[in-house]
Design a protein around this motif. Sequence first.
Motif, PDB file in Angstrom:
ATOM      1  N   GLU A  13     -40.927  16.701  75.738  1.00 11.42           N
ATOM      2  CA  GLU A  13     -41.122  15.584  76.656  1.00 11.42           C
ATOM      3  C   GLU A  13     -42.606  15.299  76.882  1.00 11.42           C
ATOM      4  N   GLU A  56     -35.861   7.789  84.127  1.00 15.18           N
ATOM      5  CA  GLU A  56     -36.703   8.380  85.177  1.00 15.18           C
ATOM      6  C   GLU A  56     -37.907   7.501  85.517  1.00 15.18           C
ATOM      7  N   LEU A  58     -40.512   6.920  83.598  1.00 13.31           N
ATOM      8  CA  LEU A  58     -41.767   7.448  83.048  1.00 13.31           C
ATOM      9  C   LEU A  58     -42.262   6.636  81.859  1.00 13.31           C
ATOM     10  N   ASP A  80     -46.068   6.272  86.632  1.00 11.28           N
ATOM     11  CA  ASP A  80     -45.396   7.543  86.932  1.00 11.28           C
ATOM     12  C   ASP A  80     -45.395   8.453  85.706  1.00 11.28           C
ATOM     13  N   GLY A  81     -45.271   7.865  84.533  1.00 11.30           N
ATOM     14  CA  GLY A  81     -45.316   8.640  83.297  1.00 11.30           C
ATOM     15  C   GLY A  81     -46.677   9.285  83.084  1.00 11.30           C
ATOM     16  N   LYS A  83     -48.694  10.176  85.464  1.00 12.11           N
ATOM     17  CA  LYS A  83     -48.761  11.284  86.424  1.00 12.11           C
ATOM     18  C   LYS A  83     -47.978  12.488  85.900  1.00 12.11           C
ATOM     19  N   ALA A  84     -46.803  12.229  85.327  1.00 12.59           N
ATOM     20  CA  ALA A  84     -45.990  13.312  84.761  1.00 12.59           C
ATOM     21  C   ALA A  84     -46.719  13.978  83.597  1.00 12.59           C
ATOM     22  N   ASN A  87     -49.372  16.246  84.957  1.00 13.03           N
ATOM     23  CA  ASN A  87     -48.718  17.449  85.459  1.00 13.03           C
ATOM     24  C   ASN A  87     -48.352  18.380  84.301  1.00 13.03           C
ATOM     25  N   PHE A  88     -47.818  17.814  83.228  1.00 16.16           N
ATOM     26  CA  PHE A  88     -47.485  18.610  82.050  1.00 16.16           C
ATOM     27  C   PHE A  88     -48.738  19.292  81.491  1.00 16.16           C
TER      28      PHE A  88
END
Length: 110
Positions: A13, A56, A58, A80-81, A83-84, A87-88
């Motif tokens: 992902e 989701e 993203l 949002d993607g 940000k994800a 985070n990843f």
Amino acid sequence: MNIRSQLLKGILEGCMLAVIKHEKVYGYELAMKLEKQGLDVSEGSIYPVLLRLQKEGLIKGEIKASPSGPNRKYYSITEDGEKALENFEENWKKLKVPVDSILNDRSANR
């Protein structure tokens, strides 16, 4: 399922988000870009993840005409993607450093 498949499933992902962040891609193109980087991922593995990422919020998909063949759905990353993905990347670095250290120590103690 072998250990390589299990590890890849856990990071797929994030890798997909990273590719999509750099440019809009369609599913098959995404699979080829991942393969070019050394991640051999089947299209059958990619499409369910793309669907989940889109649900989701993203990534978003946009149907565009193809110069050869049927229309294609191109994916781009959302706020949002991004940000994800950040985070990843943070979590990956937190895992990568100690795992590399452990593997290097193990090699040195042989």
